[in-house]
Scaffold this active site. Structure first.
Site: not given
Length: 136
Positions: A45, A47, A56, A58, A89
């Protein structure tokens, strides 16, 4: 898939999260995406101060794989520095259903190695796919 392979993928996902860029949430996540031909793509991830621009682990792994020509996958491992395994998510689930069969296995891993096994379809029942757009 053998136990040794899955253990290798779990370790790769756990190792990956050490490269997460998480100055705001302090919640590192790593992913290990395995293509049908066995090629492995890791993701973390990343940010951003503008939170909506965060990506993210994934999706990072999927986008890396697709950018290198892979669009068929056999397994995904998601590891988080959390007490319990953490599921992807909603945005990641939608990306997963775009490229994966609903029966594809997904392994969720906690910081201490606790595993939860699921599938793409279990994570996103009643998913929106290209099949809904057929005939339009």
């Amino acid at each position: 898939m053998g136990v040794d392979k899955k253990n290798e993928w779990v370790q790769l996902a756990q190792d990956a999260y050490t490269n997460s860029y998480v100055p705001y949430s302090h919640f590192p996540v790593g992913a290990c995406l395995v293509a049908k031909d066995g090629q492995v793509f890791t993701g973390v991830n990343v940010e951003n101060a503008s939170f909506g621009l965060t990506n993210c682990a994934e999706r990072t792994a999927f986008f890396k794989a697709v950018s290198e020509g892979q669009t068929e996958f056999q397994h995904l491992v998601v590891a988080a520095k959390s007490d319990d395994p953490v599921a992807p998510c909603g945005a990641c689930r939608q990306v997963m259903i775009e490229f994966c069969e609903p029966t594809m296995g997904v392994t969720l891993v906690s910081k201490d190695g606790q595993l939860k096994e699921t599938t793409v379809g279990e994570l996103l029942p009643y998913s929106f796919t290209d099949k809904q757009m057929e005939g339009n």
